[in-house]
Design a protein around this motif. Structure first.
Motif, PDB file in Angstrom:
ATOM      1  N   LEU A 104       0.831  -1.209   0.000  1.00  0.00           N
ATOM      2  CA  LEU A 104       0.000   0.000   0.000  1.00  0.00           C
ATOM      3  C   LEU A 104       0.865   1.259   0.000  1.00  0.00           C
ATOM      4  CD1 LEU A 104      -2.849  -0.928   2.526  1.00  0.00           C
ATOM      5  CD2 LEU A 104      -3.045  -0.706   0.045  1.00  0.00           C
ATOM      6  N   CYS A 105       1.916   1.253   0.804  1.00  0.00           N
ATOM      7  CA  CYS A 105       2.795   2.422   0.858  1.00  0.00           C
ATOM      8  C   CYS A 105       3.518   2.621  -0.476  1.00  0.00           C
ATOM      9  CB  CYS A 105       3.796   2.280   1.999  1.00  0.00           C
ATOM     10  SG  CYS A 105       3.041   2.378   3.652  1.00  0.00           S
ATOM     11  N   ALA A 106       3.893   1.534  -1.128  1.00  0.00           N
ATOM     12  CA  ALA A 106       4.535   1.644  -2.444  1.00  0.00           C
ATOM     13  C   ALA A 106       3.584   2.291  -3.440  1.00  0.00           C
ATOM     14  CB  ALA A 106       4.974   0.266  -2.931  1.00  0.00           C
ATOM     15  N   GLU A 107       2.304   1.915  -3.377  1.00  0.00           N
ATOM     16  CA  GLU A 107       1.309   2.534  -4.256  1.00  0.00           C
ATOM     17  C   GLU A 107       1.174   4.028  -3.965  1.00  0.00           C
ATOM     18  OE1 GLU A 107      -2.362   0.489  -3.910  1.00  0.00           O
ATOM     19  OE2 GLU A 107      -1.605  -1.402  -4.729  1.00  0.00           O
ATOM     20  N   ALA A 108       1.382   4.398  -2.685  1.00  0.00           N
ATOM     21  CA  ALA A 108       1.278   5.810  -2.293  1.00  0.00           C
ATOM     22  C   ALA A 108       2.571   6.567  -2.560  1.00  0.00           C
ATOM     23  CB  ALA A 108       0.908   5.914  -0.814  1.00  0.00           C
ATOM     24  N   GLY A 109       3.614   5.870  -3.032  1.00  0.00           N
ATOM     25  CA  GLY A 109       4.828   6.551  -3.447  1.00  0.00           C
ATOM     26  C   GLY A 109       5.942   6.625  -2.430  1.00  0.00           C
ATOM     27  N   PHE A 110       5.917   5.779  -1.411  1.00  0.00           N
ATOM     28  CA  PHE A 110       7.013   5.816  -0.441  1.00  0.00           C
ATOM     29  C   PHE A 110       7.212   4.440   0.179  1.00  0.00           C
ATOM     30  CE2 PHE A 110       3.291   6.377   2.188  1.00  0.00           C
ATOM     31  CZ  PHE A 110       3.600   5.805   3.413  1.00  0.00           C
ATOM     32  N   ALA A 111       8.370   4.251   0.797  1.00  0.00           N
ATOM     33  CA  ALA A 111       8.679   3.029   1.537  1.00  0.00           C
ATOM     34  C   ALA A 111       8.631   3.364   3.022  1.00  0.00           C
ATOM     35  CB  ALA A 111      10.063   2.494   1.164  1.00  0.00           C
ATOM     36  N   PRO A 112       7.789   2.706   3.793  1.00  0.00           N
ATOM     37  CA  PRO A 112       7.647   3.066   5.210  1.00  0.00           C
ATOM     38  C   PRO A 112       8.885   2.691   6.026  1.00  0.00           C
ATOM     39  CG  PRO A 112       6.445   1.052   4.754  1.00  0.00           C
ATOM     40  CD  PRO A 112       6.930   1.565   3.424  1.00  0.00           C
ATOM     41  N   ARG A 113       9.193   3.503   7.002  1.00  0.00           N
ATOM     42  CA  ARG A 113      10.281   3.195   7.945  1.00  0.00           C
ATOM     43  C   ARG A 113       9.657   2.448   9.128  1.00  0.00           C
ATOM     44  NH1 ARG A 113      12.145   6.389  12.211  1.00  0.00           N
ATOM     45  NH2 ARG A 113      11.120   8.232  11.307  1.00  0.00           N
ATOM     46  N   VAL A 114       9.768   1.113   9.111  1.00  0.00           N
ATOM     47  CA  VAL A 114       9.150   0.291  10.150  1.00  0.00           C
ATOM     48  C   VAL A 114      10.081   0.252  11.360  1.00  0.00           C
ATOM     49  CG1 VAL A 114       8.314  -2.007  10.753  1.00  0.00           C
ATOM     50  CG2 VAL A 114       7.918  -1.091   8.446  1.00  0.00           C
ATOM     51  N   SER A 115       9.643   0.869  12.438  1.00  0.00           N
ATOM     52  CA  SER A 115      10.467   0.956  13.653  1.00  0.00           C
ATOM     53  C   SER A 115      10.112  -0.104  14.683  1.00  0.00           C
ATOM     54  CB  SER A 115      10.314   2.347  14.287  1.00  0.00           C
ATOM     55  OG  SER A 115      10.757   3.354  13.409  1.00  0.00           O
ATOM     56  N   PHE A 116       8.876  -0.614  14.630  1.00  0.00           N
ATOM     57  CA  PHE A 116       8.429  -1.613  15.597  1.00  0.00           C
ATOM     58  C   PHE A 116       7.643  -2.690  14.860  1.00  0.00           C
ATOM     59  CE2 PHE A 116       8.556   2.496  17.748  1.00  0.00           C
ATOM     60  CZ  PHE A 116       9.404   2.236  18.817  1.00  0.00           C
ATOM     61  N   THR A 117       7.765  -3.927  15.324  1.00  0.00           N
ATOM     62  CA  THR A 117       7.019  -5.037  14.750  1.00  0.00           C
ATOM     63  C   THR A 117       6.426  -5.878  15.869  1.00  0.00           C
ATOM     64  OG1 THR A 117       8.482  -5.145  12.826  1.00  0.00           O
ATOM     65  CG2 THR A 117       7.122  -7.077  13.260  1.00  0.00           C
ATOM     66  N   THR A 118       5.110  -6.068  15.846  1.00  0.00           N
ATOM     67  CA  THR A 118       4.438  -6.918  16.824  1.00  0.00           C
ATOM     68  C   THR A 118       3.120  -7.396  16.254  1.00  0.00           C
ATOM     69  OG1 THR A 118       3.437  -7.050  19.038  1.00  0.00           O
ATOM     70  CG2 THR A 118       3.401  -4.904  17.959  1.00  0.00           C
ATOM     71  N   ASP A 119       2.755  -8.642  16.587  1.00  0.00           N
ATOM     72  CA  ASP A 119       1.463  -9.199  16.189  1.00  0.00           C
ATOM     73  C   ASP A 119       0.353  -8.806  17.169  1.00  0.00           C
ATOM     74  OD1 ASP A 119       2.804 -10.452  14.162  1.00  0.00           O
ATOM     75  OD2 ASP A 119       2.926 -12.386  15.163  1.00  0.00           O
ATOM     76  N   ASP A 120       0.717  -8.201  18.280  1.00  0.00           N
ATOM     77  CA  ASP A 120      -0.238  -7.881  19.348  1.00  0.00           C
ATOM     78  C   ASP A 120      -0.937  -6.558  19.031  1.00  0.00           C
ATOM     79  OD1 ASP A 120      -1.555  -7.158  21.695  1.00  0.00           O
ATOM     80  OD2 ASP A 120      -0.014  -8.003  22.988  1.00  0.00           O
ATOM     81  N   TYR A 121      -2.223  -6.639  18.622  1.00  0.00           N
ATOM     82  CA  TYR A 121      -2.920  -5.412  18.225  1.00  0.00           C
ATOM     83  C   TYR A 121      -3.207  -4.493  19.410  1.00  0.00           C
ATOM     84  CZ  TYR A 121      -6.955  -8.408  19.440  1.00  0.00           C
ATOM     85  OH  TYR A 121      -7.837  -9.252  20.063  1.00  0.00           O
ATOM     86  N   VAL A 122      -3.226  -5.030  20.621  1.00  0.00           N
ATOM     87  CA  VAL A 122      -3.366  -4.174  21.806  1.00  0.00           C
ATOM     88  C   VAL A 122      -2.093  -3.344  21.977  1.00  0.00           C
ATOM     89  CG1 VAL A 122      -3.693  -4.126  24.312  1.00  0.00           C
ATOM     90  CG2 VAL A 122      -4.962  -5.773  22.916  1.00  0.00           C
ATOM     91  N   ALA A 123      -0.939  -3.994  21.839  1.00  0.00           N
ATOM     92  CA  ALA A 123       0.336  -3.288  21.959  1.00  0.00           C
ATOM     93  C   ALA A 123       0.505  -2.275  20.833  1.00  0.00           C
ATOM     94  CB  ALA A 123       1.492  -4.291  21.946  1.00  0.00           C
ATOM     95  N   VAL A 124       0.082  -2.618  19.624  1.00  0.00           N
ATOM     96  CA  VAL A 124       0.179  -1.685  18.500  1.00  0.00           C
ATOM     97  C   VAL A 124      -0.571  -0.394  18.815  1.00  0.00           C
ATOM     98  CG1 VAL A 124      -0.512  -1.260  16.111  1.00  0.00           C
ATOM     99  CG2 VAL A 124       0.508  -3.446  16.724  1.00  0.00           C
ATOM    100  N   GLN A 125      -1.798  -0.514  19.290  1.00  0.00           N
ATOM    101  CA  GLN A 125      -2.585   0.684  19.585  1.00  0.00           C
ATOM    102  C   GLN A 125      -1.979   1.495  20.727  1.00  0.00           C
ATOM    103  OE1 GLN A 125      -6.995   0.175  19.505  1.00  0.00           O
ATOM    104  NE2 GLN A 125      -6.500  -1.949  19.023  1.00  0.00           N
ATOM    105  N   ALA A 126      -1.422   0.815  21.727  1.00  0.00           N
ATOM    106  CA  ALA A 126      -0.784   1.536  22.839  1.00  0.00           C
ATOM    107  C   ALA A 126       0.422   2.328  22.340  1.00  0.00           C
ATOM    108  CB  ALA A 126      -0.363   0.546  23.925  1.00  0.00           C
ATOM    109  N   MET A 127       1.202   1.741  21.420  1.00  0.00           N
ATOM    110  CA  MET A 127       2.359   2.449  20.874  1.00  0.00           C
ATOM    111  C   MET A 127       1.932   3.624  20.006  1.00  0.00           C
ATOM    112  SD  MET A 127       5.273  -0.448  20.088  1.00  0.00           S
ATOM    113  CE  MET A 127       4.233  -1.671  19.298  1.00  0.00           C
ATOM    114  N   VAL A 128       0.867   3.441  19.219  1.00  0.00           N
ATOM    115  CA  VAL A 128       0.366   4.548  18.405  1.00  0.00           C
ATOM    116  C   VAL A 128      -0.119   5.674  19.308  1.00  0.00           C
ATOM    117  CG1 VAL A 128      -1.435   5.270  16.801  1.00  0.00           C
ATOM    118  CG2 VAL A 128      -0.232   3.115  16.422  1.00  0.00           C
ATOM    119  N   ALA A 129      -0.888   5.325  20.338  1.00  0.00           N
ATOM    120  CA  ALA A 129      -1.408   6.331  21.255  1.00  0.00           C
ATOM    121  C   ALA A 129      -0.286   7.110  21.932  1.00  0.00           C
ATOM    122  CB  ALA A 129      -2.308   5.676  22.303  1.00  0.00           C
TER     123      ALA A 129
END
Length: 292
Positions: free
Chosen positions: A207-232
């Motif tokens: 999706l990011c390639a379609e939008a014209g950029f390569a995302p800088r992935v700083s964190f990786t986790t399968d835990d959607y609770v942890a993902v939202q806490a990090m975004v918040a």
């Protein structure tokens, strides 16, 4: 000469546990009995399957190959046994389901309750697994149904895997609530991103390639609770499916739907149709209900 199933179980146990002692303990055999079965299996196959390494053993290449195939064979035999038990009017038996976390946190419990109500004699076993692992378990006969998801750019599943469409799950751009309007992907091209499982990460990159950029992935986790806490906390931006937000919604995030980012959720079974009655009953329970 046909392979002996008991000796296959011994080899698979040695491969799984790593030692003759642990395999003997798991199988409730004596150590000499395990060694005898391994020696007889080598004689039957004409191949060197194990090597002595110090006080332990190590599987040879032939041993690893036979152990892998043996695990699949034993899994199918165990599944066949459960299917026969379940075939008698769905009054008894066992059916096993693997599903990814946000499915287990949303529609799977309701499906399990429907199955228990309609077929109280069935023993349903649930296991958490992301799609690649769930499909491996399915092919090996360790589960009977796998709830998986696919994106449009994903490669087709292998022959033998049959898919029943359950629902479409829209993708949501998740940003800190403090940022105000979430905007679109390109607005976050220069910031950090949080990625999930293998399939989700590949979808995000596409999706990011379609939008014209390569995302800088700083964190990786399968835990959607942890993902939202990090975004918040302002640590990055994420793309999550609606099911994940339905299972848990952090008050400190804002979401906006991204067109074209849906994933399709399926119930996967393996082998030639028709499915055993217990498997068919589970798949039917997973399908959306008209009164839902």
């Amino acid at each position: 000469m046909p392979l002996d199933v008991v000796r296959l179980r011994v080899l698979v146990a040695v491969a799984r546990t790593g030692t003759v002692t642990a395999a003997a303990r798991e199988l409730h055999y004596s150590q000499p009995s395990v060694s005898h079965h391994l020696a007889r299996l080598e004689a039957e196959t004409g191949a060197k399957l194990v090597q002595r390494v110090g006080r332990g053993v190590r599987l040879t290449e032939a041993g690893r190959l036979l152990a892998e195939r043996g695990a699949e064979i034993l899994g199918r035999l165990d599944a066949a046994s459960a299917e026969l038990a379940a075939h008698v009017g769905l009054r008894a038996g066992r059916v096993r389901l693997a599903a990814f976390p946000s499915a287990l946190g949303t529609f799977v419990p309701a499906a399990a309750a429907r199955l228990a109500q309609d077929h109280p004699g069935l023993d349903l076993r649930l296991m958490e697994a992301e799609p690649p692992e769930a499909l491996r378990l399915l092919r090996a006969g360790r589960v009977d149904v796998a709830v998986v998801f696919r994106y449009g750019e994903a490669a087709p599943e292998d022959d033998g895997v049959r898919l029943v469409h359950l629902l479409d799950d829209p993708g949501l751009l998740v940003t800190p609530a403090a940022y105000g309007d979430a905007g679109d992907l390109a607005a976050y091209a220069d910031g950090p991103w949080i990625a999930g499982c293998e399939r989700c990460r590949a979808h995000l990159l596409a999706l990011c390639a379609e939008a014209g950029f390569a995302p800088r992935v700083s964190f990786t986790t399968d835990d959607y609770v942890a993902v939202q806490a990090m975004v918040a906390a302002g640590l990055g931006t994420a793309l999550l499916p609606r099911l994940a937000l339905s299972a848990h919604r952090h008050p400190g995030v804002r979401v906006s739907e991204l067109p074209g980012s849906d994933r399709r959720v399926y119930a996967a079974t393996y082998g030639e149709p028709p499915d055993p009655p217990a498997v068919a009953a589970l798949v039917a329970a997973l399908l959306p209900q008209e009164d839902a």
